[in-house]
Write an enzyme that holds these catalytic residues in place. Structure first.
Site, short mmCIF file in Angstrom:
data_model
loop_
_atom_site.label_atom_id
_atom_site.label_comp_id
_atom_site.label_asym_id
_atom_site.label_seq_id
_atom_site.Cartn_x
_atom_site.Cartn_y
_atom_site.Cartn_z
CB CYS A 135 44.05 41.75 37.37
SG CYS A 135 43.42 40.07 37.55
CB CYS A 138 45.54 38.08 38.22
SG CYS A 138 44.33 38.09 37.22
CG ASP A 139 49.29 40.05 39.33
OD1 ASP A 139 49.59 38.87 38.59
OD2 ASP A 139 49.52 40.95 37.74
#
Length: 310
Positions: A135, A138-139
């Protein structure tokens, strides 16, 4: 005799726990089965920096544990284990858990999530949460001004690479063919981004790293050449698989297996069955959107039970 349940929630990620919080506060006596991965896919990452309300970020496992405790506080019956079989042919719905307990439910919320597709390399699994991610949104922030690699040649990989190119100094795309499978618009975006380099005809042999995390990737090119590239992060862009197999004979699914919900609601093709989170969301797949859909599902269930005198 089967156990009678008013609202059964299947799954325990942000969608499942949020629907439990809302349903229990509404007096719907929800029972939640956590499934094989308590806390959901989010627990495979480390720090979540884009969940609202946490200025310094929050450990993913702590976030999910707090959601669980909040659901328990309002009276949710949270159970270990999973639902093994369902029968949505008549109401109340009939289900069986993995201990062979028979259940009948007036309403069901499916929040079983989706699983990221991985290559299946032992080294890939070893560095999950330490540089390996599925992701980018996300990261990606953790790799600001660093070098990363994205595996895949479809729309998902191109979207991930384009997003990361705005954050990272360099993005390699590892593509196993000599063409991209992505839409023409996505191909053009990637081709015209200066800090994206496509490595054609390459397969990942191994993710390289040390005790601090990912340091590189070993690649095998179609001509037989093996070579390494130095990267700080390794992102999978080969898609997700919705955890909807249990419901394929009962609910309408799209061509990729995601549960179809109706008219912007959480309602499925079976009245009284609702879906929330990544199992019905092929586009956003974020913790905050999953939580929001869990809220919608609980509100829809409350309305359904009221209208049907249940």
């Amino acid at each position: 005799m089967p156990e009678k349940i008013r609202t059964l929630i299947i799954g325990s990620g942000p969608a499942g726990y949020t629907s439990a919080i809302y349903a229990s506060r509404a007096g719907l006596s929800p029972v939640l089965y956590e499934g094989m991965e308590p806390g959901g896919q989010l627990t495979t990452t480390t720090v979540v920096e884009n969940y609202p309300g946490f200025a310094e970020g929050v450990d993913a496992n702590i976030l999910m544990d707090q959601m669980k405790k909040q659901a328990l506080r309002f009276g949710t019956d949270i159970r270990r284990g999973r639902i093994r079989s369902v029968d949505f042919s008549s109401r109340p719905f009939r289900l069986t858990d993995d201990k062979d307990n028979e259940l009948v439910a007036d309403s069901v919320i499916v929040a079983t999530g989706a699983s990221a597709r991985y290559l299946g390399l032992p080294s890939e699994n070893r560095f999950k949460g330490m540089g390996v991610s599925a992701c980018a949104t996300c990261d990606g922030f953790f790799y600001r001004k660093k070098t990363v690699a994205v595996v895949g040649g479809g729309d998902t990989a191109c979207e991930e690479a384009s997003y990361l190119a705005g954050i990272c100094s360099k993005v390699y795309m590892i593509v196993r063919r000599d063409v991209l499978r992505a839409s023409k618009a996505m191909q053009e975006r990637v081709m015209n981004t200066a800090n994206i380099e496509i490595l054609w005809n390459c397969n990942t042999q191994e993710v390289l790293g040390d005790m601090n995390g990912v340091t590189g990737v070993r690649l095998l090119r179609k001509d037989g050449k093996v070579f390494d590239i130095d990267v700080d992060g390794f992102f999978l862009g080969i898609g997700h698989h919705p955890n909807s197999e249990l419901f394929k004979d009962w609910l309408k699914l799209d061509e990729n297996g995601y549960i179809v919900t109706l008219d912007g609601s959480s309602r499925t093709s079976v009245e009284g069955v609702f879906a929330a989170g990544d199992v019905q969301d092929p586009r956003y797949r974020q913790a905050v959107t999953a939580a929001a859909s869990g809220c919608r599902a609980a509100l829809d269930v409350e309305r359904y039970l009221l209208e049907n005198n249940l």
